[in-house]
Design an enzyme around this catalytic site. Structure first.
Site, PDB file in Angstrom:
ATOM      1  N   HIS A 122      -7.183  -5.707   2.011  1.00  0.00           N
ATOM      2  CA  HIS A 122      -6.166  -5.148   2.795  1.00  0.00           C
ATOM      3  C   HIS A 122      -5.469  -6.439   3.672  1.00  0.00           C
ATOM      4  O   HIS A 122      -5.974  -6.983   4.218  1.00  0.00           O
ATOM      5  CB  HIS A 122      -6.417  -4.115   3.830  1.00  0.00           C
ATOM      6  CG  HIS A 122      -6.922  -2.915   2.977  1.00  0.00           C
ATOM      7  ND1 HIS A 122      -6.177  -1.972   2.696  1.00  0.00           N
ATOM      8  CD2 HIS A 122      -8.307  -2.677   2.606  1.00  0.00           C
ATOM      9  CE1 HIS A 122      -7.007  -0.746   2.277  1.00  0.00           C
ATOM     10  NE2 HIS A 122      -8.111  -1.269   2.215  1.00  0.00           N
ATOM     11  N   VAL A 157     -11.177   3.440  -3.195  1.00  0.00           N
ATOM     12  CA  VAL A 157     -10.650   3.021  -4.737  1.00  0.00           C
ATOM     13  C   VAL A 157     -11.908   1.817  -4.872  1.00  0.00           C
ATOM     14  O   VAL A 157     -11.893   0.857  -4.411  1.00  0.00           O
ATOM     15  CB  VAL A 157      -9.465   2.355  -4.851  1.00  0.00           C
ATOM     16  CG1 VAL A 157      -9.150   1.853  -6.231  1.00  0.00           C
ATOM     17  CG2 VAL A 157      -8.468   3.419  -4.369  1.00  0.00           C
ATOM     18  N   ASP A 179       0.782  -1.190   0.089  1.00  0.00           N
ATOM     19  CA  ASP A 179      -0.081   0.146   0.156  1.00  0.00           C
ATOM     20  C   ASP A 179       0.804   1.216  -0.118  1.00  0.00           C
ATOM     21  O   ASP A 179       1.843   1.294   0.632  1.00  0.00           O
ATOM     22  CB  ASP A 179      -1.007   0.021   1.189  1.00  0.00           C
ATOM     23  CG  ASP A 179      -2.069   0.858   0.881  1.00  0.00           C
ATOM     24  OD1 ASP A 179      -3.114   0.584   0.955  1.00  0.00           O
ATOM     25  OD2 ASP A 179      -1.816   2.184   1.087  1.00  0.00           O
ATOM     26  N   ILE A 180       0.468   2.127  -0.550  1.00  0.00           N
ATOM     27  CA  ILE A 180       1.306   3.565  -1.042  1.00  0.00           C
ATOM     28  C   ILE A 180       1.188   4.321   0.382  1.00  0.00           C
ATOM     29  O   ILE A 180       2.130   4.963   0.552  1.00  0.00           O
ATOM     30  CB  ILE A 180       0.759   4.241  -2.091  1.00  0.00           C
ATOM     31  CG1 ILE A 180       2.023   5.117  -2.610  1.00  0.00           C
ATOM     32  CG2 ILE A 180      -0.427   5.043  -1.891  1.00  0.00           C
ATOM     33  CD1 ILE A 180       1.764   5.726  -4.193  1.00  0.00           C
ATOM     34  N   ASN A 182     -12.885  -3.228   2.777  1.00  0.00           N
ATOM     35  CA  ASN A 182     -13.853  -2.101   2.707  1.00  0.00           C
ATOM     36  C   ASN A 182     -14.941  -2.185   1.553  1.00  0.00           C
ATOM     37  O   ASN A 182     -14.474  -2.270   0.229  1.00  0.00           O
ATOM     38  CB  ASN A 182     -13.034  -0.910   2.949  1.00  0.00           C
ATOM     39  CG  ASN A 182     -12.096  -0.933   3.971  1.00  0.00           C
ATOM     40  OD1 ASN A 182     -12.481  -1.343   4.939  1.00  0.00           O
ATOM     41  ND2 ASN A 182     -10.832  -0.122   3.659  1.00  0.00           N
ATOM     42  N   HIS A 218     -10.584  -4.893  -3.402  1.00  0.00           N
ATOM     43  CA  HIS A 218      -9.223  -5.345  -3.069  1.00  0.00           C
ATOM     44  C   HIS A 218      -9.467  -5.605  -1.574  1.00  0.00           C
ATOM     45  O   HIS A 218      -9.978  -5.195  -0.819  1.00  0.00           O
ATOM     46  CB  HIS A 218      -8.231  -3.962  -3.068  1.00  0.00           C
ATOM     47  CG  HIS A 218      -8.952  -2.806  -2.483  1.00  0.00           C
ATOM     48  ND1 HIS A 218      -9.727  -1.899  -3.061  1.00  0.00           N
ATOM     49  CD2 HIS A 218      -8.494  -2.100  -1.263  1.00  0.00           C
ATOM     50  CE1 HIS A 218      -9.919  -0.889  -2.492  1.00  0.00           C
ATOM     51  NE2 HIS A 218      -9.511  -1.021  -1.397  1.00  0.00           N
TER      52      HIS A 218
HETATM   53  P1  5GP Z   1      -9.631   1.720   0.450  1.00  0.00           P
HETATM   54  O1  5GP Z   1      -9.974   2.679   1.518  1.00  0.00           O
HETATM   55  O2  5GP Z   1     -10.369   1.820  -0.804  1.00  0.00           O
HETATM   56  O3  5GP Z   1     -10.134   0.222   1.079  1.00  0.00           O
HETATM   57  O4  5GP Z   1      -8.025   1.413  -0.014  1.00  0.00           O
HETATM   58  C1  5GP Z   1      -7.483   1.998  -0.966  1.00  0.00           C
HETATM   59  C2  5GP Z   1      -6.030   1.685  -0.739  1.00  0.00           C
HETATM   60  O5  5GP Z   1      -5.278   1.746  -1.719  1.00  0.00           O
HETATM   61  C3  5GP Z   1      -5.525   2.871   0.326  1.00  0.00           C
HETATM   62  O6  5GP Z   1      -4.979   2.096   1.400  1.00  0.00           O
HETATM   63  C4  5GP Z   1      -4.278   3.726  -0.291  1.00  0.00           C
HETATM   64  O7  5GP Z   1      -3.453   3.937   0.483  1.00  0.00           O
HETATM   65  C5  5GP Z   1      -4.069   2.667  -1.379  1.00  0.00           C
HETATM   66  N1  5GP Z   1      -3.720   3.137  -2.814  1.00  0.00           N
HETATM   67  C6  5GP Z   1      -4.566   4.286  -3.449  1.00  0.00           C
HETATM   68  N2  5GP Z   1      -3.855   4.430  -4.608  1.00  0.00           N
HETATM   69  C7  5GP Z   1      -2.690   3.636  -4.758  1.00  0.00           C
HETATM   70  C8  5GP Z   1      -1.498   3.616  -5.728  1.00  0.00           C
HETATM   71  O8  5GP Z   1      -1.580   4.220  -6.454  1.00  0.00           O
HETATM   72  N3  5GP Z   1      -0.534   2.777  -5.120  1.00  0.00           N
HETATM   73  C9  5GP Z   1      -0.786   2.096  -4.161  1.00  0.00           C
HETATM   74  N4  5GP Z   1       0.044   1.207  -3.929  1.00  0.00           N
HETATM   75  N5  5GP Z   1      -1.595   2.122  -3.244  1.00  0.00           N
HETATM   76  C10 5GP Z   1      -2.694   2.898  -3.476  1.00  0.00           C
END
Ligand code: 5GP
Ligand code: ZN
Length: 114
Positions: A102, A96, A30-31, A87, A100
């Site tokens: 985590h 996003v 994760d970024i 999520n 996905h």
């Molecule tokens: P969500 O909140 O949708 O469950 O999690 C999306 C996750 O994707 C977040 O933890 C965010 O940091 C990660 N993320 C968003 N954009 C990118 C990206 O371009 N690269 C990577 N490696 N992670 C990303």
């Protein structure tokens, strides 16, 4: 989907720190990590949310959880412990809209789910 950030990562158009890959899923760091180990696992095919998984027809959840086991071993948290989270939609914290998983670990996780 052409403008989906995780589809772009799956196609190699946006770089990622790859942790694991097979024909159906891709796992990468994760970024913005919330823990020492924070890996995101995505299906290579676009699925928007958990609600869009056809559980009776689609074995992608099995693939994602099997990949979570592999990621936990690769990152060395399989014995110490880790958390798997999906999520779903806005109040579930989904930002996003490409399904996905985590995988979080490497420290004692508190009750951070809500
Ligand atoms: P969500 O909140 O949708 O469950 O999690 C999306 C996750 O994707 C977040 O933890 C965010 O940091 C990660 N993320 C968003 N954009 C990118 C990206 O371009 N690269 C990577 N490696 N992670 C990303
Ligand atoms: Zn996508």
């Amino acid at each position: 989907m052409s403008d989906c950030i995780f589809c772009k990562i799956a196609r190699g158009e946006i770089p990622c720190a790859k942790v694991y890959e097979d024909d159906k899923v891709l796992a990468f760091d994760d970024i913005h990590p919330m823990a020492p180990v924070h890996v995101v696992i995505i299906p290579k095919n676009h699925i928007s949310t958990l609600m869009d998984v056809a559980a009776d027809k689609d074995d992608i959840i099995n693939h994602l959880t099997a990949a979570a086991q592999k990621v936990a071993k690769i990152k060395g948290v399989d014995a110490s412990g880790f958390r798997v989270a999906i999520n779903c939609n806005a109040e579930g914290g989904q930002v996003v809209f490409h399904l996905h998983v985590h995988v979080l670990g490497g420290r004692k996780l508190q009750d951070e789910l809500g």
